[in-house]
Design a protein around this motif. Sequence first.
Motif, PDB file in Angstrom:
ATOM      1  N   GLU A  63     -11.839  -5.079   7.260  1.00 30.29           N
ATOM      2  CA  GLU A  63     -11.314  -5.183   5.906  1.00 30.29           C
ATOM      3  C   GLU A  63      -9.786  -5.042   5.950  1.00 30.29           C
ATOM      4  O   GLU A  63      -9.253  -4.104   6.536  1.00 30.29           O
ATOM      5  CB  GLU A  63     -11.904  -4.100   5.013  1.00 30.29           C
ATOM      6  N   PRO A  65      -6.171  -4.305   4.255  1.00 34.47           N
ATOM      7  CA  PRO A  65      -5.699  -3.445   3.169  1.00 34.47           C
ATOM      8  C   PRO A  65      -5.209  -4.280   1.984  1.00 34.47           C
ATOM      9  O   PRO A  65      -4.594  -5.313   2.159  1.00 34.47           O
ATOM     10  CB  PRO A  65      -4.570  -2.649   3.789  1.00 34.47           C
ATOM     11  N   ARG A  66      -5.512  -3.780   0.778  1.00 28.90           N
ATOM     12  CA  ARG A  66      -5.048  -4.462  -0.427  1.00 28.90           C
ATOM     13  C   ARG A  66      -3.826  -3.758  -0.968  1.00 28.90           C
ATOM     14  O   ARG A  66      -3.712  -2.551  -0.867  1.00 28.90           O
ATOM     15  CB  ARG A  66      -6.164  -4.455  -1.485  1.00 28.90           C
ATOM     16  N   ARG A  67      -2.955  -4.501  -1.561  1.00 33.62           N
ATOM     17  CA  ARG A  67      -1.720  -3.914  -2.094  1.00 33.62           C
ATOM     18  C   ARG A  67      -1.850  -3.708  -3.575  1.00 33.62           C
ATOM     19  O   ARG A  67      -2.417  -4.333  -4.321  1.00 33.62           O
ATOM     20  CB  ARG A  67      -0.544  -4.824  -1.815  1.00 33.62           C
TER      21      ARG A  67
END
Length: 67
Positions: A63, A65-67
């Motif tokens: 996965e 990382p989302r910001r």
Amino acid sequence: MASWELVRPGPDGDTTDLVFRETGGSRGHAVLIALASLVRMLILLCCCAGIAITILMAAFGVEFPRR
């Protein structure tokens, strides 16, 4: 050897001669061209390796990382 020949005839026929143009060019210019080619290939290699690693990570379900 004629000025237009690039490969020497005879037992050492597998060798080639480095010929500089009469109107310009120097060893320094040849070194700069060689270094530019080296840098270009290193950048290309790093980009290709980075893309391949990203694709493999996505394939294995890592996965991001989302910001």
